[in-house]
Design an enzyme around this catalytic site. Structure first.
Site, PDB file in Angstrom:
ATOM      1  N   CYS A   2       0.888  -1.544  -0.391  1.00 25.78           N
ATOM      2  CA  CYS A   2       0.164   0.097   0.210  1.00 25.78           C
ATOM      3  C   CYS A   2       1.630   1.201   0.336  1.00 25.78           C
ATOM      4  O   CYS A   2       0.611   2.052  -0.554  1.00 25.78           O
ATOM      5  CB  CYS A   2      -1.600   0.143   1.313  1.00 25.78           C
ATOM      6  SG  CYS A   2      -1.979   1.200   1.407  1.00 25.78           S
ATOM      7  N   ARG A  27      -3.624   5.230   4.368  1.00 28.54           N
ATOM      8  CA  ARG A  27      -4.013   4.164   3.404  1.00 28.54           C
ATOM      9  C   ARG A  27      -4.174   3.009   3.680  1.00 28.54           C
ATOM     10  O   ARG A  27      -4.971   2.434   2.255  1.00 28.54           O
ATOM     11  CB  ARG A  27      -2.759   4.651   2.316  1.00 28.54           C
ATOM     12  CG  ARG A  27      -2.101   5.356   2.437  1.00 28.54           C
ATOM     13  CD  ARG A  27      -1.131   5.513   0.817  1.00 28.54           C
ATOM     14  NE  ARG A  27      -1.435   4.439  -0.227  1.00 28.54           N
ATOM     15  CZ  ARG A  27      -1.012   4.994  -1.711  1.00 28.54           C
ATOM     16  NH1 ARG A  27      -1.318   6.595  -1.672  1.00 28.54           N
ATOM     17  NH2 ARG A  27      -1.085   4.122  -2.735  1.00 28.54           N
ATOM     18  N   TRP A  75      -0.662  -3.835   2.662  1.00 29.01           N
ATOM     19  CA  TRP A  75      -2.518  -4.147   2.763  1.00 29.01           C
ATOM     20  C   TRP A  75      -2.438  -5.453   1.525  1.00 29.01           C
ATOM     21  O   TRP A  75      -1.950  -5.405   0.776  1.00 29.01           O
ATOM     22  CB  TRP A  75      -3.180  -3.360   1.962  1.00 29.01           C
ATOM     23  CG  TRP A  75      -4.844  -3.471   2.300  1.00 29.01           C
ATOM     24  CD1 TRP A  75      -5.321  -3.167   3.097  1.00 29.01           C
ATOM     25  CD2 TRP A  75      -5.582  -3.397   0.603  1.00 29.01           C
ATOM     26  NE1 TRP A  75      -6.728  -3.287   2.988  1.00 29.01           N
ATOM     27  CE2 TRP A  75      -7.047  -3.607   1.274  1.00 29.01           C
ATOM     28  CE3 TRP A  75      -5.012  -3.986  -0.279  1.00 29.01           C
ATOM     29  CZ2 TRP A  75      -7.684  -4.040   1.019  1.00 29.01           C
ATOM     30  CZ3 TRP A  75      -6.167  -4.506  -1.217  1.00 29.01           C
ATOM     31  CH2 TRP A  75      -7.605  -4.253  -0.495  1.00 29.01           C
ATOM     32  N   ASN A 101       4.209  -1.765  -5.090  1.00 31.46           N
ATOM     33  CA  ASN A 101       2.920  -1.580  -4.906  1.00 31.46           C
ATOM     34  C   ASN A 101       2.517  -2.514  -5.785  1.00 31.46           C
ATOM     35  O   ASN A 101       2.797  -2.399  -6.548  1.00 31.46           O
ATOM     36  CB  ASN A 101       2.752  -0.329  -4.553  1.00 31.46           C
ATOM     37  CG  ASN A 101       2.136   0.210  -3.420  1.00 31.46           C
ATOM     38  OD1 ASN A 101       2.549  -0.755  -2.139  1.00 31.46           O
ATOM     39  ND2 ASN A 101       2.336   1.556  -3.267  1.00 31.46           N
ATOM     40  N   GLY A 102       1.358  -2.980  -6.047  1.00 34.68           N
ATOM     41  CA  GLY A 102       0.888  -3.917  -7.019  1.00 34.68           C
ATOM     42  C   GLY A 102       0.209  -5.004  -7.333  1.00 34.68           C
ATOM     43  O   GLY A 102       0.195  -5.653  -6.282  1.00 34.68           O
ATOM     44  N   GLU A 482     -24.182   6.108  -0.413  1.00 38.44           N
ATOM     45  CA  GLU A 482     -23.038   6.962  -0.882  1.00 38.44           C
ATOM     46  C   GLU A 482     -23.302   6.548   1.686  1.00 38.44           C
ATOM     47  O   GLU A 482     -22.325   6.386   2.476  1.00 38.44           O
ATOM     48  CB  GLU A 482     -22.843   8.502  -0.371  1.00 38.44           C
ATOM     49  CG  GLU A 482     -21.871   9.460  -0.151  1.00 38.44           C
ATOM     50  CD  GLU A 482     -20.856   7.640   0.119  1.00 38.44           C
ATOM     51  OE1 GLU A 482     -19.804   8.418   0.620  1.00 38.44           O
ATOM     52  OE2 GLU A 482     -20.151   7.298  -0.902  1.00 38.44           O
ATOM     53  N   LYS A 486     -20.688   4.799   4.183  1.00 41.32           N
ATOM     54  CA  LYS A 486     -19.900   5.554   5.134  1.00 41.32           C
ATOM     55  C   LYS A 486     -20.301   4.122   6.417  1.00 41.32           C
ATOM     56  O   LYS A 486     -19.097   4.301   7.225  1.00 41.32           O
ATOM     57  CB  LYS A 486     -20.532   7.034   5.255  1.00 41.32           C
ATOM     58  CG  LYS A 486     -20.178   7.399   3.944  1.00 41.32           C
ATOM     59  CD  LYS A 486     -18.275   7.923   4.468  1.00 41.32           C
ATOM     60  CE  LYS A 486     -17.624   8.675   3.073  1.00 41.32           C
ATOM     61  NZ  LYS A 486     -17.368   7.208   2.152  1.00 41.32           N
ATOM     62  N   GLU A 489     -18.688   1.593   6.275  1.00 38.54           N
ATOM     63  CA  GLU A 489     -16.948   1.077   6.167  1.00 38.54           C
ATOM     64  C   GLU A 489     -15.894   1.477   7.679  1.00 38.54           C
ATOM     65  O   GLU A 489     -14.927   1.417   7.733  1.00 38.54           O
ATOM     66  CB  GLU A 489     -16.171   3.124   5.413  1.00 38.54           C
ATOM     67  CG  GLU A 489     -16.403   1.976   3.464  1.00 38.54           C
ATOM     68  CD  GLU A 489     -15.957   3.432   3.145  1.00 38.54           C
ATOM     69  OE1 GLU A 489     -15.600   3.611   2.099  1.00 38.54           O
ATOM     70  OE2 GLU A 489     -16.776   4.546   3.304  1.00 38.54           O
ATOM     71  N   HIS A 505     -41.331  -3.768  -3.014  1.00 36.71           N
ATOM     72  CA  HIS A 505     -40.778  -5.488  -4.265  1.00 36.71           C
ATOM     73  C   HIS A 505     -40.219  -6.355  -3.938  1.00 36.71           C
ATOM     74  O   HIS A 505     -39.317  -6.651  -4.370  1.00 36.71           O
ATOM     75  CB  HIS A 505     -40.275  -4.501  -5.551  1.00 36.71           C
ATOM     76  CG  HIS A 505     -41.043  -4.201  -6.271  1.00 36.71           C
ATOM     77  ND1 HIS A 505     -42.405  -4.435  -6.887  1.00 36.71           N
ATOM     78  CD2 HIS A 505     -41.563  -2.384  -6.842  1.00 36.71           C
ATOM     79  CE1 HIS A 505     -42.695  -3.128  -7.716  1.00 36.71           C
ATOM     80  NE2 HIS A 505     -42.463  -2.473  -7.138  1.00 36.71           N
ATOM     81  N   LYS A 600      -6.782   3.339   1.155  1.00 36.47           N
ATOM     82  CA  LYS A 600      -6.867   4.256   0.566  1.00 36.47           C
ATOM     83  C   LYS A 600      -7.695   4.940  -0.996  1.00 36.47           C
ATOM     84  O   LYS A 600      -8.610   5.311  -1.293  1.00 36.47           O
ATOM     85  CB  LYS A 600      -6.188   5.736   0.724  1.00 36.47           C
ATOM     86  CG  LYS A 600      -6.982   7.254   1.049  1.00 36.47           C
ATOM     87  CD  LYS A 600      -8.238   7.629   1.649  1.00 36.47           C
ATOM     88  CE  LYS A 600      -8.052   9.511   1.279  1.00 36.47           C
ATOM     89  NZ  LYS A 600      -9.673   9.485   1.285  1.00 36.47           N
TER      90      LYS A 600
END
Length: 605
Positions: A2, A27, A75, A101-102, A482, A486, A489, A505, A600
């Site tokens: 990360c 992050r 991460w 990273n990746g 949203e 939040k 998270e 429905h 992040k």
């Protein structure tokens, strides 16, 4: 992935790297590590630890000195969080150190080949493959060793490499994951984010995909992975180091929520044109004739940016009368979409580096599409790849979850919708009305923030819920999405968002006293329809928290927000729900700035 930090110069490197890692904690990560050396050192010295940067710092010996080093916050992607899986990764002879990273897509294939040649792996990570490839290279220079190794790598990477036999340099490379060089006075820095550099230098160079760099204490050079030289001109970062401090708040999230009046003022500043009841967006690179030729707009983003795009699509349709929709970028790029030459594509990303969005942009560009970017970070990959765009000017956002950048992104879409609308069919009168509404936003956000104590009390009421429902209709539905995100998270409470019209429905089956519903109820032409949804919930003994412009009789509690223009109301209705999520998480003792399992800037698939 990360976070990456590196330094080469004359200063004691370990404190600098640990400070840089602390600035990248936002992050999201699960372990950290550091490796150092110096021109007089016999080799590389490394310390790694599962957990936080403070856990790593506690393990660093007192005599852990050097003038060159690289560090990383990880991460987990390949292999669980552990000391062994932490970066940096060293080869068995302790000569080569790599942070990465990746994702190495062909890691398993490469690992099998290396193991067949007798290589013993210490970790479960894909990154260790890169370390062994570099260590086994017979090339004469570190640059050539890294270049030779990267020829075998399929996937994304931002890497920094040290070698005991070339301890006067750090070699870095980028493909799909950010790498930023910091240019100092007889010292050089590297990081995955300018946040790690800004305390020491504001002169930066951002590498492009397929580009590498060699850093020495008094110099740097850039070149491609094929060896061709490139020209790199340092740019000045506009943000100050103080922008990354908490500024007296207990968390970055709280600070960033409170900064929204100023942030919105910033995105509006210098862009409003009262004479023609429109706005100036010079970075669009889209003249009036081209704007009138647009037949459709497709907005692509992930997570919060996708939700901002949903609101943006509604703003564009209502003001510019151009068919518009939003879609998760991660889905778009895998469904073989039809790319229409009359469609304008808009890529949304706070960091400007979100891999799924960036990959979608690159695919669209390959197919000849026109792409605009709506991003926060100047000079980021999406900003450079796009044909034009709008910077949202939210300032640095340190908390993992996005608040002020979400709000500013929606305001930026309102500006874009107004700009396109005035080119097409939006009247002067409506243009003036929207501009007046935009100007009211900072003050109205201030009003909402003053009600924080009341929202805090409500959060304690709802913090005991195991699950929550969020509903909204048309403009209110993306706000519900949203707000639901939040809450999930940062509080880890399960939450679902539905269009209010969809309750009957299926989701009505979930309604009971133990499941609170948060309802978005703007005072617009759908007010009575929304009130009917509240009736349906109340008839089934559901508890209701309404966010509305007036107290709702059927709701158990109402958060009243100021009324703006109908088109702009979603911007304001999202603010109290940020505070609700924040205080719910606070009441539950959550790590608000660094929620579990999240990062992040998501630069992997």
């Amino acid at each position: 992935m990360c976070g990456i930090v590196g330094y080469i110069g004359k200063r004691d490197v370990a404190p600098l790297l640990l400070e840089g890692l602390q600035r990248l904690e936002y992050r999201g990560y699960d372990s950290a590590g550091i490796v150092i050396t110096s021109p007089k050192a016999a080799g590389l010295k490394m310390v790694k630890a599962k957990g936080r940067v403070r856990d790593l710092e506690a393990r660093v010996p007192k005599r852990f000195t050097g003038t060159t080093g690289i560090a990383h916050t990880r991460w987990a992607t390949h292999g669980a969080p552990s000391d062994i899986n932490s970066h940096p990764h060293l080869d068995p002879e302790n000569k080569v150190a790599v942070v990465h990273n990746g994702i190495v897509d062909n890691a398993q294939e490469l690992r099998a080949k290396l193991e067949a040649d007798g290589v013993v792996f210490a970790s479960e990570t894909d990154t260790e493959v890169i370390t062994h490839l570099i260590a086994r290279s017979q090339a004469d220079t570190l640059e050539e060793k890294v270049r030779e190794a990267l020829k075998h790598i399929e996937g994304t990477y931002g890497i920094a490499v040290m070698h005991a036999e070339f301890n006067d340099r750090i070699v870095v490379a980028r493909n799909g994951s950010p790498v930023v060089l910091g240019i100092g006075e007889k010292e050089m820095f590297v990081a995955s984010d300018v946040a790690a550099l800004i305390a020491h230098t504001r002169q930066v160079v951002t590498l492009d995909d397929g580009e590498m760099a060699t850093l020495k204490a008094d110099d740097f050079r850039t070149y491609t992975t094929t060896g061709a030289s490139t020209t790199a001109t340092p740019e000045t970062v506009e943000w100050e180091a103080a922008s990354y401090d908490m500024g007296g708040h207990d968390t970055y999230m709280h600070k960033e929520i409170s900064e929204q009046p100023d942030a919105v003022d910033r995105v509006l500043r210098g862009r409003i044109d009262d004479r023609f009841s429109t706005v100036h967006l010079g970075g669009l690179n889209l003249d009036a004739r081209e704007a009138r030729s647009i037949r459709r707009i497709k907005i692509l983003g992930c997570g919060t940016s996708y939700h901002a795009g949903l609101i943006g699509a509604g703003l564009i349709e209502s003001m510019a009368r151009i068919p518009a929709d939003a879609e998760p970028a991660s889905e778009f790029r895998y469904r073989n979409p039809v790319v229409d030459p009359d469609t304008l594509y808009i890529a949304v990303s706070q960091s400007g580096e979100t891999y799924d969005v960036l990959a979608a942009v690159q695919e669209l560009k390959r197919k000849g599409a026109r792409v605009l970017g709506v991003v926060n970070v100047v000079g980021s990959a999406i900003a450079r790849e796009a044909d034009g765009g709008v910077y949202v000017h939210a300032g640095p956002e340190v908390c993992v979850v996005s608040t002020k950048c979400f709000t500013n992104t929606v305001v930026a879409f309102a500006l874009l919708a107004l700009h396109l609308g005035r080119i097409r069919d939006l009247s002067v009168t409506d243009g003036k009305r929207i501009i007046e509404g935009l100007r009211r936003l900072p003050g109205q956000i201030e009003e909402i923030l003053k009600t924080e104590d009341e929202i805090k009390k409500l959060a304690k009421v709802y913090a005991g819920a195991q699950s929550m429902m969020f509903i909204g209709r048309v403009r209110g539905y993306p706000v519900a999405l949203e707000a639901s995100l939040k809450l999930k998270e940062i509080s880890y409470i399960h939450a679902e968002a539905y269009p209010a019209s969809e309750l009957k429905h299926g989701p009505l089956a979930l309604i009971e006293p133990a499941l609170p519903t948060v309802a978005i109820v703007p005072d617009d032409d759908l007010l009575e329809k929304n009130r009917a949804a509240l009736e349906e919930i109340k008839a089934r003994s559901g508890r209701i928290l309404a966010v509305a412009h007036q107290v709702q009789e059927k709701a158990d509690h109402t958060i009243v927000v100021p009324k703006n223009e109908d088109e702009l109301d979603p911007i304001l209705m999202g603010i109290p729900l940020q505070l609700l999520a924040y205080h719910t998480a606070l009441a539950m003792g959550r790590d608000i700035d660094k929620p579990r399992n999240l990062a992040k800037s998501v630069t992997v698939e």
